[in-house]
Scaffold this active site. Sequence first.
Site, PDB file in Angstrom:
ATOM      1  N   ASN A  74     -10.422   0.585   0.295  1.00  0.00           N
ATOM      2  CA  ASN A  74      -9.401   0.426   1.330  1.00  0.00           C
ATOM      3  C   ASN A  74      -9.948   0.801   2.711  1.00  0.00           C
ATOM      4  O   ASN A  74     -10.526   1.875   2.876  1.00  0.00           O
ATOM      5  CB  ASN A  74      -8.193   1.314   1.023  1.00  0.00           C
ATOM      6  CG  ASN A  74      -7.432   0.865  -0.215  1.00  0.00           C
ATOM      7  OD1 ASN A  74      -7.862  -0.024  -0.943  1.00  0.00           O
ATOM      8  ND2 ASN A  74      -6.304   1.488  -0.451  1.00  0.00           N
ATOM      9  N   ASP A 128       0.837  -1.193   0.000  1.00  0.00           N
ATOM     10  CA  ASP A 128       0.000   0.000   0.000  1.00  0.00           C
ATOM     11  C   ASP A 128       0.874   1.246   0.000  1.00  0.00           C
ATOM     12  O   ASP A 128       1.742   1.408   0.858  1.00  0.00           O
ATOM     13  CB  ASP A 128      -0.889  -0.036   1.256  1.00  0.00           C
ATOM     14  CG  ASP A 128      -2.015   0.967   1.211  1.00  0.00           C
ATOM     15  OD1 ASP A 128      -2.392   1.394   0.108  1.00  0.00           O
ATOM     16  OD2 ASP A 128      -2.532   1.318   2.294  1.00  0.00           O
TER      17      ASP A 128
END
Length: 287
Positions: free
Chosen positions: A233, A85
């Site tokens: 997310n 990420d």
Amino acid sequence: MPLVSMKEMLEKAKEERYGVGQFNLNNLEYAQAILQAAEEEQSPVILGVSEGAGRYMGGFNVVVAMVKSLMESYGTTVPVAIHLDHGSSFQKCAEAIHAGFTSVMIDASHDPLEENIAVTKKVVELAHIHGVSVEAELGRVGGQEDDLIVDDAEAAYAIPSECKQLVDETDVDVFAPALGSVHGPYKGEPNLGFDRMEEIMGLVDKPLVLHGGTGIPTADIKKAISFGTAKINVNTENQISQGKAVRQVLAEQPEQYDPRKYLGPGRDAIKETVIGKMREFGSSQRA
């Protein structure tokens, strides 16, 4: 089941109009909770790992070994991807790929467009050799997540024509345009740019990513999914749930010192939060 990339997982989600959650790992309990939730819900899942969380857990190799070992112990049957990420550089993306990550995000959104395209192309070239999917970002998502801090003045909406240029020139698998979401808790009401989201979807024809999924109303989540958002997310909401559960145990049992007795309830709280998100995103029973 072996780890998979995000590519097919998210293309299927985009086509069938549901979202796959990326739930970030912070330690062992997060990995346990998220994998257990995914198996119970029969949902595909993406395990997000920031650079800072990777360091905290002992490095990218440790993360991959931990996840693979848990999947073997649990007999995991659903598709699972490990995703870097907000990778800050080509080097960090390469480290993750060589450690066994099945997906990476290169976040060069702070650079001028041409530099963003150049580094993203380089990451895509390496990743695709290894069967690894790539996410890129354009515009700036506000707020703070781990090492990433973007104040409100720096946050910027993605420009549709630039989104098309980046996707066309880099061949990324998944695309994250900044459209008004933020990392961390919202200070006011979320204000997503749906008109721009719809325009971008018509130009790029790739699964879109919504960063900062915590705190966005369900109706807005479903609307984003209808416009081609396939990856959502979530991190802050799990952290809040875990922290609340741990504090409750320690408040009720101030002499408690066995970490299993307070981290266990924290893990269960994460699991329940993830299950709720999978149902909200529509990924349950989609594995």
